[in-house]
Design an enzyme around this catalytic site. Structure first.
Site, PDB file in Angstrom:
ATOM      1  CB  SER A  69     -21.294 -50.101 -28.276  1.00 25.42           C
ATOM      2  OG  SER A  69     -21.896 -50.392 -27.027  1.00 25.42           O
ATOM      3  CE  LYS A 118     -16.958 -50.728 -30.554  1.00 25.22           C
ATOM      4  NZ  LYS A 118     -16.785 -51.232 -31.938  1.00 25.22           N
ATOM      5  CE1 TYR A 172     -16.409 -52.366 -27.209  1.00 23.11           C
ATOM      6  CE2 TYR A 172     -17.813 -51.846 -25.617  1.00 23.11           C
ATOM      7  CZ  TYR A 172     -17.401 -52.150 -26.820  1.00 23.11           C
ATOM      8  OH  TYR A 172     -18.441 -52.540 -27.608  1.00 23.11           O
TER       9      TYR A 172
END
Ligand code: UD1
Length: 329
Positions: free
Chosen positions: A124, A152, A148
């Protein structure tokens, strides 16, 4: 060529499956249906007229995942399975680290064991943190504002180290900007459970009358009209970027931004959606949302140069296709 797509029943994974099947790949899906439905697999088959080999498997479950590798000759892996709600990740960090980092570890371990040398990871743009846009792949990663985002960044790090230790392994990290839209058939698309966190699904709910009003989080950013600017990319363009990445057989780690390179403000997106679909989207400007950045968009030139891939679909296409899906589902 047989490609294993983890999270292949999900929003992005399902569109990737369509692109792969269209290009003649065979597709194996491993998905625990945590945030997706089996009917999506049937829709993929309906769109493409090809079968998908489906395994209801949690990618963190080492034994279950192993059986997928034992029963299939896998040539490459696209790893999309993961939790993705930013707010939830702040409330449940352990679940996020366990699931998102754990699945990457389990999957790469199986790839090494079964000699699967091509690994594409769904990363991302959030890993750029507050680097100034347009962001490019040479930039140093900065801390993200939530677990989150950190999952990544950690998964990227694990895959980089693993590629260095395994010279035959080709790892491609794809940093997604803001995927929106749906397959043009309207048969598959994004269907978040509960109240959506992201802008486009919220706009569609307001347009359908399910919610009264969109809240625009701040109009005092240093941007063209004061609202937040993002790089929205049609999910089918994003999916095709994965197919392009599979042609890249370079050893070691390759990193690509998958974006359009164009920044669009919240107000521009809302207005485009209303205009293209001829519907009203009632909105109100409220306070900024914690952790949001003013402007995030890609320098997308590296993927264009190395992968011969560029986003082709317009903002109008994104708005039209998402609305077709909403009305068919
Ligand atoms: C968010 C995540 C990012 C994730 C991405 C997935 C945060 C801080 N970041 O990105 O990590 O990879 O989703 O697509 O949540 N907006 C409104 N009203 C709304 C919703 C959003 O005004 O109801 C605005 C936001 O302030 C932002 C823009 O719309 O300017 C896009 O928001 P969103 O769709 O949530 O995506 P990101 O914040 O870019």
């Amino acid at each position: 060529m047989n490609i294993l797509v983890t999270g292949g029943a999900g929003y992005i994974g399902s569109h990737i499956c369509v692109s792969l099947l269209r290009k003649g790949y065979s597709v194996i899906v491993a998905d625990n249906l945590h945030n997706s439905e089996i009917k999506t697999i049937h829709k993929i088959e309906e769109i493409t007229n090809h079968e998908v080999s489906f395994y209801e498997v949690d990618v963190c479950d080492s034994a279950a995942l192993e059986s997928v590798f034992v029963n299939n000759q896998i040539d490459g892996v696209i790893h999309c399975a993961g939790y993705k709600a930013v707010g939830e990740s702040i409330e449940q960090p352990v679940a996020y680290y366990k699931n998102n980092v754990g699945s990457t570890l389990t999957l790469i371990e199986k790839c090494i064991k079964y000699n699967v040398n091509q690994f594409v990871f769904s990363s991302s743009a959030t890993v750029y943190g507050n680097n100034v846009s347009p962001v490019d792949e040479t930039m140093e990663l900065l801390p993200t504002t939530n677990p989150y985002g950190e999952t990544k960044a950690m998964s990227e790090r694990i895959l980089k180290d693993t590629a260095h230790a395994n010279p035959n392994l080709s790892v491609t990290l794809l940093r997604y900007f803001n995927p929106v839209g749906a397959h043009e058939s309207g048969l598959i698309g994004e269907n978040p459970k509960g109240i959506p966190n992201n802008l486009m699904p919220y706009i569609t709910r307001v347009a359908k009358g399910e919610f009264e009003q969109l809240q625009i989080f701040g109009d005092d950013y240093p941007t063209k009209d004061g609202t937040g600017v993002r790089d929205y990319i049609h999910v089918m363009d994003l999916a095709e970027g994965h197919v392009a990445a599979l042609y890249n057989k370079a050893e070691g780690v390759s990193i690509y931004n998958l974006g359009t390179g164009e920044g669009t403000s919240v107000l521009e997106l809302v207005n485009k959606f209303s205009e293209v679909n001829n519907v009203d989207v009632n909105y109100q400007v409220v306070e900024r949302r914690d952790g949001d950045l003013a402007s995030v968009y890609a320098n997308a030139s590296k993927a264009a140069k190395d992968l011969n891939w560029e986003a082709k679909r317009s903002l109008a296409d994104m708005c039209r296709d998402v609305w077709t899906y909403e009305q068919r589902k």
